[in-house]
Write an enzyme that holds these catalytic residues in place. Sequence first.
Site, short mmCIF file in Angstrom:
data_model
loop_
_atom_site.label_atom_id
_atom_site.label_comp_id
_atom_site.label_asym_id
_atom_site.label_seq_id
_atom_site.Cartn_x
_atom_site.Cartn_y
_atom_site.Cartn_z
N PHE A 132 -4.66 137.97 32.69
CA PHE A 132 -4.09 136.92 31.86
C PHE A 132 -4.04 137.42 30.42
O PHE A 132 -5.02 137.96 29.91
CB PHE A 132 -4.93 135.64 31.95
CG PHE A 132 -4.27 134.48 31.28
CD1 PHE A 132 -3.10 133.94 31.80
CD2 PHE A 132 -4.78 133.95 30.11
CE1 PHE A 132 -2.47 132.87 31.17
CE2 PHE A 132 -4.15 132.88 29.48
CZ PHE A 132 -2.99 132.33 30.01
N ASP A 203 -13.17 137.57 35.34
CA ASP A 203 -12.59 136.28 34.95
C ASP A 203 -12.26 135.48 36.21
O ASP A 203 -11.46 135.93 37.04
CB ASP A 203 -11.34 136.51 34.09
CG ASP A 203 -10.70 135.22 33.60
OD1 ASP A 203 -10.94 134.15 34.19
OD2 ASP A 203 -9.94 135.29 32.61
N TYR A 228 -10.75 123.46 33.90
CA TYR A 228 -9.66 122.47 33.96
C TYR A 228 -8.65 122.76 35.07
O TYR A 228 -7.70 122.00 35.23
CB TYR A 228 -8.95 122.34 32.61
CG TYR A 228 -8.47 123.62 31.97
CD1 TYR A 228 -7.33 124.27 32.44
CD2 TYR A 228 -9.16 124.19 30.92
CE1 TYR A 228 -6.90 125.44 31.85
CE2 TYR A 228 -8.74 125.36 30.32
CZ TYR A 228 -7.61 125.99 30.79
OH TYR A 228 -7.19 127.15 30.21
N LYS A 229 -8.84 123.84 35.81
CA LYS A 229 -7.94 124.14 36.92
C LYS A 229 -8.54 123.55 38.21
O LYS A 229 -8.47 122.34 38.41
CB LYS A 229 -7.73 125.64 37.02
CG LYS A 229 -7.03 126.25 35.79
CD LYS A 229 -6.90 127.76 35.93
CE LYS A 229 -6.28 128.40 34.69
NZ LYS A 229 -4.87 128.05 34.52
N ARG A 375 5.51 128.98 40.67
CA ARG A 375 4.11 129.08 41.07
C ARG A 375 3.65 127.76 41.68
O ARG A 375 3.90 126.69 41.10
CB ARG A 375 3.30 129.40 39.81
CG ARG A 375 1.94 129.93 40.04
CD ARG A 375 1.34 130.44 38.73
NE ARG A 375 1.06 129.36 37.79
CZ ARG A 375 0.11 129.41 36.86
NH1 ARG A 375 -0.65 130.49 36.74
NH2 ARG A 375 -0.08 128.41 36.03
#
Lengths: 416, 416
Positions: A132, A203, A228-229, A375
Amino acid sequence: MVWQSPFLSPGHHTGERRVATDFSATRAMFDLPEGVIYLDGNSLGPLPKAVPERLAKVVREEWGQMLIRGWNEAGWMEMPRRIGDRVARLIGAEPGSVVMGDTLSIKVWQALSSALELVPGRRVILSDTGNFPSDLYIADGLTRSLGKGYEVKTVAPEEVAAAIDESVAVVMVTETDYRSGRRHDMAALAQLAHARGALLVWDLAHSAGAFPVHLARDGADFAVGCSYKYLNSGPGGPAFIYVAPRHQAKARPGLSGWMGHEKPFAFDLDYRPGQGIERMRVGTPPILALAALDAALDVWEGVDPEDLRKASLALQEQFIRDTEAACPELELASPRDPGIRGSQVSFRHPEGYAIMQALIAQGVIGDFRAPDILRFGFTPLYIDESDIRRATAILARVMAERLWDNPAYKTRAAVT
Amino acid sequence: MVWQSPFLSPGHHTGERRVATDFSATRAMFDLPEGVIYLDGNSLGPLPKAVPERLAKVVREEWGQMLIRGWNEAGWMEMPRRIGDRVARLIGAEPGSVVMGDTLSIKVWQALSSALELVPGRRVILSDTGNFPSDLYIADGLTRSLGKGYEVKTVAPEEVAAAIDESVAVVMVTETDYRSGRRHDMAALAQLAHARGALLVWDLAHSAGAFPVHLARDGADFAVGCSYKYLNSGPGGPAFIYVAPRHQAKARPGLSGWMGHEKPFAFDLDYRPGQGIERMRVGTPPILALAALDAALDVWEGVDPEDLRKASLALQEQFIRDTEAACPELELASPRDPGIRGSQVSFRHPEGYAIMQALIAQGVIGDFRAPDILRFGFTPLYIDESDIRRATAILARVMAERLWDNPAYKTRAAVT
């Protein structure tokens, strides 16, 4: 070796539709909008029903009534560590090795900074082009601050293992590629890194809550992630950092804020790092966001991560098969081998942005990642077979009827 | 020169009781517990009534219903900057020069790191022993990371001006001493620092919302602050950072997270800092905490900071006079000159901790700072003359009847 399938039990890469466990109980714990099929929990998890009530309680009864006394009486001060232990159970970490706070980018900086100092004499942070971007930006900013020859080296994801040489101090990889969902084999990378004298920063942004993670078993040195995912803590929820117990006493906190001090309320002028993982705390903890996360984690009580994984793969296989059958112009951008795929499926199309906007207008929410990636995230916590059936039918119609070919869908929003 | 009283109009250091403006309207905007006189808003501001409803709306209608679309449709992505502009108006900053996020400790690191690079060739961060310890810890951690001879030098608060020599790159001071409430003259320090080739980083933790601040007028280079004290955003609310417009294009963000990137959603592999203050953003913004802050700032609509200052000083003078008259064993630990005092009054006593516990048990909430400081914060937003009268009467009784001399009040809690 790097691409093996450690968590996949036999039979689950065959695409069979059986869901191992009934997740209707967890599905009932989410407040999902009517008419929406939400396949973007890999970007922002939906609202767990327990959150609004818990937040209202913390605001009115704790902040409102206890005021400053809430730090002691409501246990606010312990929340980063207590909730860290709850997250630890989901990522195979030892109790007392995870603490919550800040954002993922800050936690990346802390992990990298501490890890580099544990490997004196080496100057390279090795990462990959599938990482990322924020992780790479943070690494770049850190090496510029440090100077002294520190540098970031990025290679293609499949070349990471071979690139770990004696110049590499730290290998920093995101386990699951945010675009394709392709997974690294973290256990193998850790073994290789350690054999070559490097440490591993891992990560877990698209891993924690997505499938079983075994930090302790698989030899992680440092790990970071967001909540938050797949952990459903709400927009901008707190991040976490893991430091392996063997490193905790030696890891110097580069961001040495008072909450990481051995005795914050002694107000000494000199910094002395706190015990264990506590030293990775920085400033005053974000109590409202932590309370939301705490309530959101209740969803996980009684969920077996192995069952979750099986059910997630079944949903993914169903989605891939039905989409490929109905939409030949969409090209699978995720690994076909489910053993090296996280909990998302991506397809590629030059008009990906417009297609996603058309889909969203039809109630199927996924997201777009430049330049051409559609996605879709999957979690059995609140998505089931019938959702997938409806989603693929809508996607088929969007493609067959070219519903995406609408100027309104081609103007990009600020946030994609 | 350093100790002048820039904001005090004639007559207000005489202790007259007249309150310049009626704050009953703002008082009605807070939800204060029955039977409590809250003199600790300098540590954690009380709950503004608008917050619970706003939070519930953001959680249920934005996160719950919009899901990922909230980033565009609810304006989440712009909140750090939009709310930063609201805070800017309270601290005399130019529009577009303040952004919200993270914690104060993180913002201190960012400001120091950027400021040091703007003064190449100098290696000293100058601060004072009255600074809040976390600022010193952060500076220490930063200099250790940087190496290359960087160091933190601390002197007594009254010696800061004289200690700014040609070795000093950055002067870092907290305007208002967290223990005594003593104020630096920031305009004079800025002038001196600039004349001697240094930059000034100004911590507004106990200033923002406490009295008028004029960052632009007074030559600040960088400033940082928190929102959970006089801005009433709730426990662990977001921090802010100010970068003077003249430095924004040259300030390198050491914590280069994706939200500070010129185009975060291009997902480029290389970092390019964003325009202006945007580059000081780091990770995904904490939307729930920002929403609470946004609602809390409504209290300030229509409040004139100069009126607030006059009323605050009137309350402080009343408190000092009545306490000194009734409790001769308490020693004033704040400056007697109101022109160099922030919005708090502190007294010293060897049994300070127990006295504060006894006071809290009687409904008067202040706090204790080691080793012997009783600290009371004042804001006319929700405190008035009658509160002060009742508080001093209770304090007088605690002292006269030695109510503090109770073993239950002498065991220190984890958080003081």
